[in-house]
Scaffold this motif. Sequence first.
Motif, PDB file in Angstrom:
ATOM      1  N   LEU A  72       0.864  -1.040  -0.329  1.00  0.00           N
ATOM      2  CA  LEU A  72       0.069   0.028  -0.219  1.00  0.00           C
ATOM      3  C   LEU A  72       1.091   1.285   0.188  1.00  0.00           C
ATOM      4  O   LEU A  72       0.626   2.377  -0.330  1.00  0.00           O
ATOM      5  N   ARG A  73       2.410   1.030   0.593  1.00  0.00           N
ATOM      6  CA  ARG A  73       2.990   2.231   0.894  1.00  0.00           C
ATOM      7  C   ARG A  73       3.712   2.381  -0.586  1.00  0.00           C
ATOM      8  O   ARG A  73       3.588   3.850  -1.259  1.00  0.00           O
ATOM      9  N   LEU A  74       4.139   1.664  -1.327  1.00  0.00           N
ATOM     10  CA  LEU A  74       4.597   1.693  -2.362  1.00  0.00           C
ATOM     11  C   LEU A  74       3.450   2.382  -3.798  1.00  0.00           C
ATOM     12  O   LEU A  74       3.322   3.159  -4.082  1.00  0.00           O
ATOM     13  N   MET A  75       2.411   1.855  -3.602  1.00  0.00           N
ATOM     14  CA  MET A  75       1.265   1.823  -4.149  1.00  0.00           C
ATOM     15  C   MET A  75       1.278   3.869  -4.110  1.00  0.00           C
ATOM     16  O   MET A  75       1.136   4.530  -5.103  1.00  0.00           O
ATOM     17  N   GLU A  76       0.491   4.214  -2.940  1.00  0.00           N
ATOM     18  CA  GLU A  76       1.035   6.153  -2.689  1.00  0.00           C
ATOM     19  C   GLU A  76       2.235   6.755  -3.272  1.00  0.00           C
ATOM     20  O   GLU A  76       1.368   7.620  -3.790  1.00  0.00           O
ATOM     21  N   ILE A  77       3.051   5.969  -2.976  1.00  0.00           N
ATOM     22  CA  ILE A  77       4.225   6.780  -3.746  1.00  0.00           C
ATOM     23  C   ILE A  77       4.799   6.877  -5.142  1.00  0.00           C
ATOM     24  O   ILE A  77       4.610   8.178  -6.209  1.00  0.00           O
ATOM     25  N   ASN A  78       3.725   5.553  -5.974  1.00  0.00           N
ATOM     26  CA  ASN A  78       3.383   5.232  -7.320  1.00  0.00           C
ATOM     27  C   ASN A  78       2.686   6.269  -7.597  1.00  0.00           C
ATOM     28  O   ASN A  78       2.358   7.168  -8.965  1.00  0.00           O
ATOM     29  N   CYS A  79       1.682   6.707  -6.831  1.00  0.00           N
ATOM     30  CA  CYS A  79      -0.227   7.436  -7.544  1.00  0.00           C
ATOM     31  C   CYS A  79       0.338   8.390  -6.893  1.00  0.00           C
ATOM     32  O   CYS A  79      -0.125   9.512  -7.334  1.00  0.00           O
TER      33      CYS A  79
END
Length: 127
Positions: A88-95
């Motif tokens: 989820l953190r990776l997704m937040e960074i990429n988003c």
Amino acid sequence: MSDLDLMNRDPNNLNDHLKVAFEDILAEPDGVRSIDCVWKLSFSCFNFWLGVCYKLSTLCCGICLAAEWACEFAEVAFYHIWFITPSLRLMEINCEVFKKCHQTICACCLEPCCLACGKIFSAFEKR
């Protein structure tokens, strides 16, 4: 184990829906009554067998089931800590990158059109 409450074993009322008292299971309405001694013996028999069967079941399976549930919840915790939360953190960074791109495109392409339309329609404003 010093904080284990042996009197109230369901402090969060997780199993309030499991009413297994004789009065909650068997009842005779007015007009349909068994002999008093049958009713009293039924009460005693019900409570005896409920207690014996439950205690035997917990004796045979309770410790193993507690260990299994502990392993299940440990697996869930492990999965959340080591996989889901980092994902989820990776997704937040990429988003965040996509969010900036979207904002830039809107500011460059849509905003001038909206401002122009606003100026056109402002000419029709009542004075």
